[in-house]
Design an enzyme around this catalytic site. Structure first.
Site, PDB file in Angstrom:
ATOM      1  N   GLU A   1       0.805  -1.225   0.000  1.00 57.00           N
ATOM      2  CA  GLU A   1       0.000   0.000   0.000  1.00 57.00           C
ATOM      3  C   GLU A   1       0.832   1.267   0.000  1.00 57.00           C
ATOM      4  OE1 GLU A   1      -0.847  -2.683   1.745  1.00 57.00           O
ATOM      5  OE2 GLU A   1      -2.819  -3.167   0.936  1.00 57.00           O
TER       6      GLU A   1
ATOM      7  N   PHE B   1      -9.350  -1.424   1.514  1.00 60.14           N
ATOM      8  CA  PHE B   1     -10.105  -1.039   2.715  1.00 60.14           C
ATOM      9  C   PHE B   1      -9.454   0.209   3.314  1.00 60.14           C
ATOM     10  CE2 PHE B   1     -11.228  -5.428   2.188  1.00 60.14           C
ATOM     11  CZ  PHE B   1     -12.525  -5.545   2.674  1.00 60.14           C
ATOM     12  N   ALA B   2     -10.304   1.155   3.744  1.00 55.97           N
ATOM     13  CA  ALA B   2      -9.782   2.406   4.308  1.00 55.97           C
ATOM     14  C   ALA B   2      -8.864   2.149   5.499  1.00 55.97           C
ATOM     15  CB  ALA B   2     -10.938   3.309   4.723  1.00 55.97           C
TER      16      ALA B   2
ATOM     17  N   ILE C   1      -5.076   2.457   5.408  1.00 54.85           N
ATOM     18  CA  ILE C   1      -4.392   3.744   5.568  1.00 54.85           C
ATOM     19  C   ILE C   1      -3.311   3.587   6.632  1.00 54.85           C
ATOM     20  CG2 ILE C   1      -4.689   6.077   6.533  1.00 54.85           C
ATOM     21  CD1 ILE C   1      -7.330   6.230   4.984  1.00 54.85           C
TER      22      ILE C   1
ATOM     23  N   HIS D   1     -11.219  -4.001   9.356  1.00 49.39           N
ATOM     24  CA  HIS D   1     -11.839  -3.876   8.027  1.00 49.39           C
ATOM     25  C   HIS D   1     -13.168  -3.121   8.087  1.00 49.39           C
ATOM     26  CE1 HIS D   1      -9.002  -7.136   7.151  1.00 49.39           C
ATOM     27  NE2 HIS D   1      -9.208  -6.944   5.869  1.00 49.39           N
TER      28      HIS D   1
HETATM   29  C1  LIG Z   1      -2.464  -4.390   4.212  1.00 46.27           C
HETATM   30  C2  LIG Z   1      -3.481  -5.236   3.530  1.00 46.27           C
HETATM   31  N1  LIG Z   1      -3.619  -5.134   2.200  1.00 46.27           N
HETATM   32  C3  LIG Z   1      -4.536  -5.880   1.558  1.00 46.27           C
HETATM   33  C4  LIG Z   1      -5.328  -6.742   2.245  1.00 46.27           C
HETATM   34  C5  LIG Z   1      -6.403  -7.537   1.543  1.00 46.27           C
HETATM   35  N2  LIG Z   1      -5.991  -8.917   1.461  1.00 46.27           N
HETATM   36  C6  LIG Z   1      -6.362  -9.807   2.396  1.00 46.27           C
HETATM   37  S1  LIG Z   1      -5.650 -11.268   2.161  1.00 46.27           S
HETATM   38  C7  LIG Z   1      -4.860 -10.748   0.783  1.00 46.27           C
HETATM   39  C8  LIG Z   1      -4.000 -11.697   0.023  1.00 46.27           C
HETATM   40  C9  LIG Z   1      -2.917 -12.230   0.873  1.00 46.27           C
HETATM   41  O1  LIG Z   1      -2.182 -13.132   0.135  1.00 46.27           O
HETATM   42  P1  LIG Z   1      -1.131 -14.059   0.859  1.00 46.27           P
HETATM   43  O2  LIG Z   1      -0.250 -13.246   1.717  1.00 46.27           O
HETATM   44  O3  LIG Z   1      -0.488 -14.873  -0.190  1.00 46.27           O
HETATM   45  O4  LIG Z   1      -2.015 -14.964   1.816  1.00 46.27           O
HETATM   46  P2  LIG Z   1      -3.117 -16.037   1.405  1.00 46.27           P
HETATM   47  O5  LIG Z   1      -4.406 -15.309   1.297  1.00 46.27           O
HETATM   48  O6  LIG Z   1      -2.724 -16.652   0.118  1.00 46.27           O
HETATM   49  O7  LIG Z   1      -3.131 -17.002   2.531  1.00 46.27           O
HETATM   50  C10 LIG Z   1      -5.139  -9.429   0.534  1.00 46.27           C
HETATM   51  C11 LIG Z   1      -4.629  -8.651  -0.607  1.00 46.27           C
HETATM   52  C12 LIG Z   1      -5.161  -6.814   3.642  1.00 46.27           C
HETATM   53  N3  LIG Z   1      -5.931  -7.600   4.396  1.00 46.27           N
HETATM   54  N4  LIG Z   1      -4.215  -6.076   4.247  1.00 46.27           N
END
Ligand SMILES: Cc1ncc(C[n+]2csc(CCOP(=O)(O)OP(=O)(O)O)c2C)c(N)n1
Ligand SMILES: [Mg+2]
Lengths: 333, 326
Positions: free
Chosen positions: A69, A92-93, A96, A138
């Site tokens: 981010e 998601f905000a 930030i 979230h």
């Molecule tokens: C800082 C942040 N950015 C984005 C997200 C949204 N998000 C949740 S899980 C995910 C993917 C994570 O991938 P990975 O680290 O490979 O874990 P997996 O879901 O495959 O177990 C994302 C982008 C988040 N929760 N936190």
């Protein structure tokens, strides 16, 4: 006029801005989707589907990123400094928390610190707010926090029509804009013209007009306040319902003129109370319309607590029509 | 390396518990019984269990949004977890956190985590405490292939080396971060080399095979516990479900899921090992299956009957003590 969801209205604004101006591009996590995979790139369009179809028309201007981010916001800020008009998506905000420096210390400060010699026309979009049982990380509104930082503009639409017009204004604006989309409203519909139109910043919308009480509400609280006000009409109570639409700049005059006419003020927001928008608006009225007030100002907001997971707890946590009704009645007591 | 029978029994039971927990949670979400955002660990069971087999209660783990497996493997109460997912006030976190925030500090579970790569820096703190206290504890952070591109992950890895703390970074590569493949999101060809460039060894394992993960994690954890600074474990294994429940999974290739379930199932692989070595009999494993099924069924019944939270609980536990101090 066609009915569209807020999701589709924002999507349409993005398509039209991309079409009109080649310096506009979209960047974020899964804004195209399926990159590197066996699936078709572009088949996701953001986890809430808001950027659907952008990649398919403008693959060079729909940029999927790693989960980074700070770099997403920084890249948007940097591209904007050299003349592009990026629209970044932060899923998601709440995230930030990860990219705060790039927003607050970087893009918000450029123009001032550089002596008025720079432009940073970046837009950062966020899904925001509670209502999904998504718990503490979230569900936060965050716009009330960001409103306190000079140098960035902050937009919170409450319906599909406003969302489209405000986003087109945001993209055309030469200053950095944070655009908070209340995620419980994505599926809500309104009449939305097909053509492009803009809604100026700093111009509140009078959602209802009345004589007895001024109600100011933000984002997902606007429809809840409208429901409360409509029900109170049967009891002979009529209210102004003001949706400021942008919290920075804020249409102070609309609020003050209404309060001067009604003498009563209820302010509604979903975020916790401390240093929030309800206190901000209450302070404005106390400072500049004190002599008009016939009753104490009422603030309806979440308690000083993170957002709970359990649906019963979240329902108790978030303001609703009943709490708004009670506050309106309290000003009339 | 020969593994004691008790450990084998426990490992199989724990993997089976995670599997059945997740499959049942999936069903209850479909029934509308479990609110919120839920990410299932099905398929990756051997990672959590192979790592946690080397930990005792006072070692710590920190987990992710896909955290049920890690928490169960570290000893979280399954019934308390199920109640938490159902949003009960009797849940492990009193219904305040839900799926993404299951935690049990007394068991060394510093929490599932809704922020990608939110965990690694916190784990470095736990490792630093172990170093200062000289108590021989280790701190494990689980995170996904998507987490390694986050600044917090880089910062934590570098600082763990600088401070020479017993932090173990377990990176679970299930190939995707949401809908994006690791081949796109990680810019270099060799993530192991990129990670080792921070200055610690990384041990790689097939995440479908408990024994492979157990061996790799054993080396990493021993390295950290013996005072040699941080270490890493890379375990590669796909997840069986979507990113979240309801994900259309447009990123999957033809036959990918079938192949995963057929040829990369940690439970089947474990049973094959047992058939070959004779360490555990089919009857012993079948008996565990039956017990686990009954336990999960009971946990769902308990969760459905458990107390619901009441409004005055909203503002409880924001602080330990707030307001004027005496
Ligand atoms: C800082 C942040 N950015 C984005 C997200 C949204 N998000 C949740 S899980 C995910 C993917 C994570 O991938 P990975 O680290 O490979 O874990 P997996 O879901 O495959 O177990 C994302 C982008 C988040 N929760 N936190
Ligand atoms: Mg992954």
């Amino acid at each position: 006029m066609p009915e569209k969801t807020m999701r589709d209205a924002i999507n349409e604004a993005l398509h039209q801005a991309m079409e009109q101006d080649e310096s506009v591009f979209v960047i974020g996590e899964d804004v195209a989707g399926c990159n590197g995979s066996a699936g078709d790139v572009g088949s996701v369009g953001g986890v809430f589907g808001v950027t659907t179809g952008i990649y398919n028309r403008w693959p060079d201007r729909c940029v999927d990123t790693p989960i980074s981010e700070s770099a997403i916001v920084g890249a948007a800020a940097g591209a904007a400094l050299v003349g592009m008009r990026p629209v970044a998506e932060i899923m998601f905000a709440d995230f930030i928390g990860v990219c705060m420096d790039q927003i607050v210390n970087q893009m918000a400060k450029f123009r001032y610190m550089f002596g008025g010699k720079s432009r940073c026309p970046a837009v950062i979009r966020f899904s925001a707010g509670g209502g999904f049982s998504a718990a503490g990380q979230h569900s936060q509104a965050m716009y009330q926090v960001m409103t306190s930082f000079p140098g960035i503009k902050v937009v919170v639409p409450s319906n599909a029509y406003d969302a489209k017009g405000l986003l087109l204004s945001a993209i055309q604006d030469d200053d950095p804009v944070l655009f908070f989309e209340p995620k419980v409203l994505y599926q809500e519909t309104a009449e939305v013209p097909d053509e492009m139109y803009t809604i100026p910043f700093g111009q509140a919308n009078f959602v209802r007009e009345g004589d007895d009480v001024t109600v100011v509400a933000f984002g997902q609280m606007v429809p809840k306040a409208a429901a409360a006000i409509d029900a109170l009409a049967a009891e002979g109570v009529s209210c102004d319902l003001i949706d400021p639409r942008t919290t920075s700049p804020l249409d102070e005059n609309a609020i003050l003129e209404s309060v001067q006419a009604t003498g009563r003020l209820v302010v509604v927001d979903e975020a916790p109370p401390r240093c929030g928008l309800t206190a901000d608006i209450a302070g404005l009225a106390a400072d500049r319309a004190f002599s008009s007030l016939k009753a104490p100002i009422k603030q309806v907001c979440a308690p000083h607590s993170p957002t709970p997971f359990s649906p019963e707890l979240e329902a108790a946590y978030l303001p609703d029509a009943d709490k708004i009704t009670a506050a309106i009645k309290a000003t009339l007591a | 390396m020969s593994i004691p029978k008790e450990t084998l029994l426990h490992a199989y039971r724990t993997m089976k518990t995670i599997r059945e927990f997740e499959e049942r949670v999936n069903a209850e979400i479909m029934n509308g019984q479990i609110p919120g955002f839920t990410h299932l660990y099905t398929g990756q069971e051997a990672n959590a269990v192979g790592v946690c087999a080397h930990l005792d209660e006072s070692d710590t783990i920190i987990s992710t949004h896909r955290g049920h497996g890690h928490c169960i493997a570290k000893g979280a109460d399954v019934s308390g977890m199920m109640k938490e997912l159902f949003g009960s006030s009797e849940g492990l976190c009193k219904g305040k956190g839900g799926s993404m925030h299951v935690a049990d500090i007394d068991k060394g579970i510093l929490g599932a985590n809704g922020i990608v790569a939110g965990g690694p820096p916190i784990s470095v703190g736990s490792a630093l405490a172990a170093k200062i206290r000289k108590n021989g504890k280790v701190a494990v952070s689980f995170s996904g292939d998507g987490s390694v591109n986050q600044g917090t992950c880089f910062e934590a890895m570098n600082m763990a080396v600088v401070l020479q703390v017993p932090a173990v970074f377990v990176i679970e590569n299930n190939y995707y971060s949401e809908h994006t493949h690791i081949d796109y999101a990680v810019g270099c060809d060799d993530l192991k080399a990129r990670t080792e460039a921070f200055g610690f060894p990384v041990f790689v394992a097939d995440g479908a095979d408990f024994f492979a993960v157990h061996e790799a994690a054993g080396k990493a954890i021993a390295h950290a516990r013996e005072g040699n600074g941080p270490a890493g474990v890379f375990a590669e294994q796909g997840r069986y479900h979507g990113h979240f429940v309801g994900d259309p999974q447009a990123y999957r290739g033809e036959g990918e899921l079938e192949n995963l379930r057929e040829n990369h199932d940690p439970l089947k692989v474990f049973r094959e090992h047992m058939a070959a070595s004779g360490d555990l009999t089919e009857a012993e494993l079948d008996a565990i299956d039956a017990e686990v099924m009954a336990e999960i069924e009971q946990s769902v019944m308990d969760a459905k009957a458990a107390a619901r939270p009441t409004p005055e609980q909203v503002t409880a536990d924001v602080y330990i003590q707030y307001g004027a101090t005496a």
